[in-house]
Motif scaffolding. Structure first.
Motif, PDB file in Angstrom:
ATOM      1  N   ALA A 170      -0.611   2.249  18.394  1.00  0.00           N
ATOM      2  CA  ALA A 170       0.605   2.597  19.398  1.00  0.00           C
ATOM      3  C   ALA A 170       1.295   3.904  18.934  1.00  0.00           C
ATOM      4  N   MET A 171       1.652   4.432  20.222  1.00  0.00           N
ATOM      5  CA  MET A 171       2.537   5.996  19.894  1.00  0.00           C
ATOM      6  C   MET A 171       3.930   5.838  20.460  1.00  0.00           C
ATOM      7  N   PRO A 172       4.764   5.285  19.659  1.00  0.00           N
ATOM      8  CA  PRO A 172       6.107   5.392  19.799  1.00  0.00           C
ATOM      9  C   PRO A 172       6.820   6.636  19.808  1.00  0.00           C
ATOM     10  N   VAL A 173       7.798   7.193  20.436  1.00  0.00           N
ATOM     11  CA  VAL A 173       8.168   8.406  20.685  1.00  0.00           C
ATOM     12  C   VAL A 173       9.575   8.635  20.424  1.00  0.00           C
ATOM     13  N   HIS A 174       9.958   9.500  19.355  1.00  0.00           N
ATOM     14  CA  HIS A 174      11.324   9.499  18.889  1.00  0.00           C
ATOM     15  C   HIS A 174      12.314   9.923  20.233  1.00  0.00           C
ATOM     16  N   PRO A 175      13.489   9.001  20.078  1.00  0.00           N
ATOM     17  CA  PRO A 175      14.567   9.242  21.410  1.00  0.00           C
ATOM     18  C   PRO A 175      14.766  10.422  21.471  1.00  0.00           C
ATOM     19  N   ALA A 176      15.017  11.256  20.405  1.00  0.00           N
ATOM     20  CA  ALA A 176      15.569  12.780  20.423  1.00  0.00           C
ATOM     21  C   ALA A 176      14.390  13.735  21.001  1.00  0.00           C
ATOM     22  N   LEU A 177      13.271  13.332  20.935  1.00  0.00           N
ATOM     23  CA  LEU A 177      12.134  14.009  21.253  1.00  0.00           C
ATOM     24  C   LEU A 177      12.044  13.678  22.837  1.00  0.00           C
ATOM     25  N   LEU A 178      11.985  12.539  23.325  1.00  0.00           N
ATOM     26  CA  LEU A 178      11.901  12.132  24.493  1.00  0.00           C
ATOM     27  C   LEU A 178      12.961  12.650  25.543  1.00  0.00           C
ATOM     28  N   ALA A 197      -2.329  -1.087  23.156  1.00  0.00           N
ATOM     29  CA  ALA A 197      -3.902  -0.985  23.010  1.00  0.00           C
ATOM     30  C   ALA A 197      -4.392  -2.272  23.593  1.00  0.00           C
ATOM     31  N   GLY A 198      -3.736  -3.328  23.241  1.00  0.00           N
ATOM     32  CA  GLY A 198      -4.412  -4.809  23.781  1.00  0.00           C
ATOM     33  C   GLY A 198      -5.937  -4.786  23.008  1.00  0.00           C
ATOM     34  N   ASP A 199      -6.799  -5.285  23.643  1.00  0.00           N
ATOM     35  CA  ASP A 199      -8.007  -5.437  23.207  1.00  0.00           C
ATOM     36  C   ASP A 199      -8.981  -4.392  23.428  1.00  0.00           C
ATOM     37  N   ALA A 200      -8.536  -3.240  23.629  1.00  0.00           N
ATOM     38  CA  ALA A 200      -9.296  -2.147  24.186  1.00  0.00           C
ATOM     39  C   ALA A 200     -10.376  -1.795  23.090  1.00  0.00           C
ATOM     40  N   ALA A 201      -9.919  -1.676  21.818  1.00  0.00           N
ATOM     41  CA  ALA A 201     -10.916  -1.234  20.780  1.00  0.00           C
ATOM     42  C   ALA A 201     -11.944  -2.224  20.626  1.00  0.00           C
ATOM     43  N   PRO A 253      -4.756  -0.782  12.193  1.00  0.00           N
ATOM     44  CA  PRO A 253      -4.845  -1.757  13.174  1.00  0.00           C
ATOM     45  C   PRO A 253      -6.023  -1.501  14.263  1.00  0.00           C
ATOM     46  N   LEU A 254      -5.886  -0.133  14.762  1.00  0.00           N
ATOM     47  CA  LEU A 254      -6.982  -0.033  15.790  1.00  0.00           C
ATOM     48  C   LEU A 254      -8.419   0.278  15.236  1.00  0.00           C
ATOM     49  N   ILE A 255      -8.285   0.771  13.879  1.00  0.00           N
ATOM     50  CA  ILE A 255      -9.683   0.744  13.365  1.00  0.00           C
ATOM     51  C   ILE A 255     -10.275  -0.675  13.049  1.00  0.00           C
ATOM     52  N   ALA A 256      -9.454  -1.634  12.795  1.00  0.00           N
ATOM     53  CA  ALA A 256      -9.882  -2.926  12.368  1.00  0.00           C
ATOM     54  C   ALA A 256     -10.506  -3.583  13.446  1.00  0.00           C
ATOM     55  N   ASP A 257     -10.174  -3.249  14.700  1.00  0.00           N
ATOM     56  CA  ASP A 257     -10.781  -3.821  15.746  1.00  0.00           C
ATOM     57  C   ASP A 257     -12.042  -3.172  16.462  1.00  0.00           C
ATOM     58  N   PHE A 258     -12.372  -2.055  15.865  1.00  0.00           N
ATOM     59  CA  PHE A 258     -13.763  -1.429  16.440  1.00  0.00           C
ATOM     60  C   PHE A 258     -14.942  -2.109  15.652  1.00  0.00           C
TER      61      PHE A 258
END
Length: 271
Positions: free
Chosen positions: A134-142, A205-209, A234-239
């Motif tokens: 997941a790629m959350p974005v800081h509110p100040a940046l957004l 991401a769901g089950d993409a990986a 978590p992404l690496i673990a799903d590949f």
């Protein structure tokens, strides 16, 4: 000059200074490189020339609405992945090849993962840099991006580089790495950075990986503040078939911070 179009719109592309053709691509596998939020194909300039002269056909592409690509920025990672799937089809037809290799950075890594999950026949290998589940974005940046303020490129660049990049260490003598990052992001049209960051923030991401069947290499920087190594776990673990390369001292912008190490990792991953 090499050109191609997707969905009727011209795509900006860098080829490492070598004009590719279908004949050369039969022996030099095609590698599509996809940039991150607010950026363009030039983030790969320290990799494309090397690839072009070491047995590959690199195509560093601009996403719609970025760099020299026509069209409007797409609103979600899923839409961008669908566009990339169409780009893969066009490239395979133009080069008369059956498969390509995908390399993605940051937002581009999410796009490439989704594209590889959707197309298990045309994607031979997948390389991800600065990635996360997941790629959350800081509110100040957004908020700064929504207002098209200079603060957005400044924050992205400050957080995107490791410590060495902030104390004038640069593999390319005479250039200011952090200042160059700000200048690159400033080139984006109004609304582009906000659209990209919003797409990253909304991504799930769901089950993409788990649906990716090709070999995967994930390259992580030890000083990556935007997508720290733990966020990729978590992404690496799903590949199903994955290697992980750790770059000590590199931040999120590892392609510029440690280009030699990135090229070495690409050489091993794309074989």
């Amino acid at each position: 000059m090499f050109e191609f179009a997707v969905r009727g719109n011209s795509v900006g592309v860098a080829t490492g200074g070598v004009i590719p053709d279908a004949a050369s691509a039969t022996e030099a596998p095609v590698v599509l490189l996809v940039h991150g939020a607010g950026m363009n194909r030039t983030v790969w300039q320290l990799q494309t020339r090397w690839l072009a002269h070491h047995g590959y056909t690199p195509l560093a592409i601009d996403l719609p609405g970025h760099g020299d690509s026509d069209g409007e920025p797409l609103g979600s990672v899923a839409e961008m992945a669908g566009w990339l799937g169409d780009a893969v089809t066009v490239v395979c037809e133009q080069f008369s090849c059956k498969e390509v290799r995908l390399v993605g950075h940051s937002m581009g890594s999410l796009i490439c993962t989704e594209a590889a999950a959707a197309d298990q026949d045309s994607i031979a290998r997948l390389v991800l840099m600065g990635t996360a589940a997941a790629m959350p974005v800081h509110p100040a940046l957004l908020g700064a991006a929504e207002k098209n303020e200079l603060l957005a490129p400044e924050l992205m660049t400050a957080w995107g580089h490791g410590n060495r990049a902030h104390v004038a260490t640069n593999p390319t003598p005479g250039l200011w790495m952090v200042g160059g990052g700000v200048a690159l992001l400033q080139r984006a049209d109004d609304g582009v950075i906000h659209a990209d960051l919003s797409a990253c923030a909304a991504y799930e991401a769901g089950d993409a990986a788990a649906r990716v069947t090709c070999p995967v290499t994930v390259i992580v920087g030890s000083e990556d503040k935007m997508t720290p190594p733990r966020a990729a776990a978590p992404l690496i673990a799903d590949f199903e078939n994955v290697d992980v390369v750790h770059l000590a001292g590199a931040g999120h912008m590892m392609m510029n911070e440690d280009p030699a190490a990135v090229r070495a990792a690409l050489a091993a991953a794309l074989t």
